[in-house]
Design a protein around this motif. Structure first.
Motif, mmCIF file in Angstrom:
data_model
loop_
_atom_site.group_PDB
_atom_site.id
_atom_site.type_symbol
_atom_site.label_atom_id
_atom_site.label_comp_id
_atom_site.label_asym_id
_atom_site.label_seq_id
_atom_site.Cartn_x
_atom_site.Cartn_y
_atom_site.Cartn_z
ATOM 1 N N GLN A 144 12.270 -13.370 16.496
ATOM 2 C CA GLN A 144 12.241 -12.102 17.246
ATOM 3 C C GLN A 144 10.814 -11.739 17.679
ATOM 4 O OE1 GLN A 144 14.850 -9.658 18.040
ATOM 5 N NE2 GLN A 144 13.135 -8.830 19.229
ATOM 6 N N ARG A 145 10.666 -11.441 18.955
ATOM 7 C CA ARG A 145 9.374 -10.996 19.457
ATOM 8 C C ARG A 145 9.192 -9.532 19.053
ATOM 9 N NH1 ARG A 145 8.480 -8.814 24.753
ATOM 10 N NH2 ARG A 145 6.247 -8.889 25.233
ATOM 11 N N ILE A 146 8.060 -9.250 18.462
ATOM 12 C CA ILE A 146 7.783 -7.866 18.052
ATOM 13 C C ILE A 146 6.792 -7.295 19.062
ATOM 14 C CG2 ILE A 146 7.019 -6.346 16.166
ATOM 15 C CD1 ILE A 146 9.385 -7.999 15.314
ATOM 16 N N ALA A 147 7.295 -6.456 19.949
ATOM 17 C CA ALA A 147 6.474 -5.861 21.002
ATOM 18 C C ALA A 147 7.126 -4.531 21.364
ATOM 19 C CB ALA A 147 6.443 -6.780 22.226
ATOM 20 N N LYS A 175 -1.203 -7.127 20.311
ATOM 21 C CA LYS A 175 -1.028 -8.475 20.858
ATOM 22 C C LYS A 175 0.416 -8.890 20.584
ATOM 23 C CE LYS A 175 -5.671 -9.572 19.325
ATOM 24 N NZ LYS A 175 -6.388 -10.054 18.164
ATOM 25 N N ASP A 176 0.928 -9.777 21.387
ATOM 26 C CA ASP A 176 2.304 -10.240 21.196
ATOM 27 C C ASP A 176 2.425 -11.134 19.972
ATOM 28 O OD1 ASP A 176 3.482 -9.065 23.349
ATOM 29 O OD2 ASP A 176 4.475 -10.942 23.949
ATOM 30 N N PHE A 177 3.469 -10.955 19.217
ATOM 31 C CA PHE A 177 3.708 -11.870 18.091
ATOM 32 C C PHE A 177 5.186 -11.898 17.746
ATOM 33 C CE2 PHE A 177 2.482 -7.744 16.320
ATOM 34 C CZ PHE A 177 3.445 -7.503 15.367
ATOM 35 N N THR A 178 5.578 -12.928 17.008
ATOM 36 C CA THR A 178 6.964 -12.989 16.538
ATOM 37 C C THR A 178 6.975 -12.557 15.063
ATOM 38 O OG1 THR A 178 6.737 -15.252 15.772
ATOM 39 C CG2 THR A 178 7.522 -14.955 18.046
ATOM 40 N N TRP A 179 8.156 -12.234 14.597
ATOM 41 C CA TRP A 179 8.284 -11.843 13.189
ATOM 42 C C TRP A 179 7.814 -12.988 12.283
ATOM 43 C CZ3 TRP A 179 7.961 -8.643 9.542
ATOM 44 C CH2 TRP A 179 8.556 -8.849 8.289
ATOM 45 N N SER A 180 8.123 -14.205 12.669
ATOM 46 C CA SER A 180 7.708 -15.348 11.855
ATOM 47 C C SER A 180 6.179 -15.406 11.739
ATOM 48 C CB SER A 180 8.278 -16.614 12.499
ATOM 49 O OG SER A 180 7.582 -17.724 12.099
ATOM 50 N N GLU A 181 5.481 -15.144 12.858
ATOM 51 C CA GLU A 181 4.008 -15.166 12.828
ATOM 52 C C GLU A 181 3.469 -14.030 11.943
ATOM 53 O OE1 GLU A 181 3.197 -17.062 17.271
ATOM 54 O OE2 GLU A 181 3.507 -14.909 17.057
ATOM 55 N N TYR A 182 4.100 -12.854 12.073
ATOM 56 C CA TYR A 182 3.611 -11.714 11.282
ATOM 57 C C TYR A 182 3.838 -11.955 9.795
ATOM 58 C CZ TYR A 182 2.230 -7.010 10.169
ATOM 59 O OH TYR A 182 1.545 -5.932 9.663
ATOM 60 N N LYS A 183 5.012 -12.495 9.506
ATOM 61 C CA LYS A 183 5.372 -12.728 8.112
ATOM 62 C C LYS A 183 4.425 -13.750 7.474
ATOM 63 C CE LYS A 183 9.306 -13.819 5.348
ATOM 64 N NZ LYS A 183 10.674 -14.250 5.271
ATOM 65 N N LYS A 184 4.150 -14.800 8.228
ATOM 66 C CA LYS A 184 3.240 -15.834 7.727
ATOM 67 C C LYS A 184 1.871 -15.223 7.413
ATOM 68 C CE LYS A 184 4.247 -19.812 9.813
ATOM 69 N NZ LYS A 184 4.091 -20.533 11.070
ATOM 70 N N ALA A 185 1.383 -14.393 8.328
ATOM 71 C CA ALA A 185 0.072 -13.750 8.116
ATOM 72 C C ALA A 185 0.151 -12.800 6.909
ATOM 73 C CB ALA A 185 -0.342 -12.981 9.370
ATOM 74 N N HIS A 220 -3.932 -5.722 16.576
ATOM 75 C CA HIS A 220 -4.301 -4.643 17.485
ATOM 76 C C HIS A 220 -5.106 -5.200 18.642
ATOM 77 C CE1 HIS A 220 -3.712 -0.372 17.068
ATOM 78 N NE2 HIS A 220 -3.447 -0.573 15.785
ATOM 79 N N LYS A 221 -4.807 -4.742 19.864
ATOM 80 C CA LYS A 221 -5.687 -5.110 20.978
ATOM 81 C C LYS A 221 -6.960 -4.283 20.808
ATOM 82 C CE LYS A 221 -2.289 -6.198 24.522
ATOM 83 N NZ LYS A 221 -1.518 -5.515 25.587
ATOM 84 N N LEU A 222 -8.078 -4.838 21.234
ATOM 85 C CA LEU A 222 -9.336 -4.087 21.019
ATOM 86 C C LEU A 222 -9.417 -2.879 21.947
ATOM 87 C CD1 LEU A 222 -11.766 -7.057 20.461
ATOM 88 C CD2 LEU A 222 -10.785 -5.492 18.769
#
Ligand code: GA4
Length: 330
Positions: free
Chosen positions: A285-288, A303-313, A328-330
């Motif tokens: 899922q894209r989180i945007a 910034k655009d990210f997927t749930w998988s990317e957020y979870k990994k981080a 966060h975008k600057l």
């Protein structure tokens, strides 16, 4: 961090200032889900606090109590029996260690995977059939409440369709987690007059869209107010569910709703049992921000990210880190 040499059991558990009676969350929003005003009240509470108490949710008290008593029975087992249900990663029993990066708290817990409306078959813990049945009954009920709350949020925000948020958590393959926490009384600090208590669960925000928490009658949950960061204690209520806005919902609403920083302070005399449902989307899922929420010319703050990317981080971070800061975008 204060380490008490004479109390090895609480060694390395950070201490927190003991809550004063005056620290209670006087303005806590209480929303009756069955009332027509619920969508507006929920959206208001999420904008102001990222947190509210939910009543009229329809989860029967006896389903909550059945699960609570099975959990108490589980945690009353001998340590070596509980350890056999561990480690907690990816799922199972854990004690004192939270996550994989050195966080500790005065608690033991079960971390469990949910598929659709029940415990994942791939999650063999707990093995007791009666405990699993109580978990499944409660999970099925609380998951429906999560969907109704997400619909009310969309309605309160004026978004169509009202399923825009709930569909993410209700989708086949959505990433739902369930956690049962047991905070034993922290007797080692009792009467030491330090004005300090052990940290039960250190401060953090939840990464998912929303979390629904139910606890027994022992307080300990605190939230940080968005205005001034002040920590306030949430009085316990065995009948209610407490709703936390998570980081993903903050992004989906482009910051209209803000995730709530919260923590648990261990009690010196009574044990606390809480059970929390975490509603996350599917991995891809894209989180945007929802386009329906972006005004003319309004850009995403993230910034655009997927749930998988957020979870990994998230799993690489420490509990108290500001995980959204990197997105966060600057
Ligand atoms: C916080 C919310 C949920 O309890 C949880 C936690 C997870 C864990 O206990 O394994 C994390 C924490 C939580 C966020 C940052 C990482 C991952 C511990 C930790 C240090 C199950 C979740 O999804 O994220």
């Amino acid at each position: 961090m204060v380490v008490l040499a004479s109390t090895p059991a609480v060694d390395h558990i950070p201490l927190l200032r003991s809550p004063d009676p005056g620290d209670y969350f006087a303005g806590m929003p209480v929303v009756d889900l069955s009332s027509p005003g619920a969508p507006r009240a929920i959206a208001d509470a999420c904008e102001r606090f990222g947190f509210f108490k939910l009543v009229g949710h329809g989860v029967p008290l006896n389903a909550m109590e059945r699960l609570e008593s099975e959990a108490v029975r589980f945690f009353a087992q001998a340590q070596e029996d509980k350890d056999r249900a561990g480690p907690a990663y990816p799922f199972g029993y854990g004690s004192k260690r939270i996550g994989l990066n050195g966080d500790v708290g005065w608690l033991e817990y079960l971390l469990l995977a949910v598929d659709n409306a029940s415990l994942s078959a791939a999650c063999p813990v707990p093995s007791c059939a009666v405990f699993r049945a109580a978990l499944n009954e409660y999970i099925a009920a609380v998951r429906k409440v999560a969907a109704r709350v997400l619909e009310a949020m969309a309605e309160g925000l004026g978004i169509a369709p009202v399923s825009a948020l709930s569909a993410m958590v209700a989708a086949e393959g959505s990433d739902q987690v369930f956690r049962v926490n047991h905070y034993p009384p922290c007797t080692a600090l009792h009467g030491l007059g330090l004005g300090r208590s052990a940290t039960g669960f250190g401060e953090h925000t939840d990464p998912q869209l929303l979390s629904l928490l139910r606890s027994n009658g022992t307080s300990g949950l605190q939230i940080a107010l968005h205005d001034d960061g002040q920590w306030v204690s949430v009085p316990s209520d065995r009948d209610a569910l407490f709703v936390n806005v998570g980081d993903s919902l903050q992004v989906l609403t482009n910051g209209r709703f803000k995730s709530v920083k919260h923590r648990v302070v261990a009690n010196s005399l009574k044990s606390r049992v809480s059970m929390i449902y975490f509603g996350g989307p599917s991995l891809g899922q894209r989180i945007a921000p929802l386009p329906q929420l972006l005004g003319e010319g309004e850009q995403s703050l993230y910034k655009d990210f997927t749930w998988s990317e957020y979870k990994k981080a998230a799993y690489k971070s420490r509990l108290g880190d500001n995980r959204l800061a990197h997105f966060h975008k600057l």
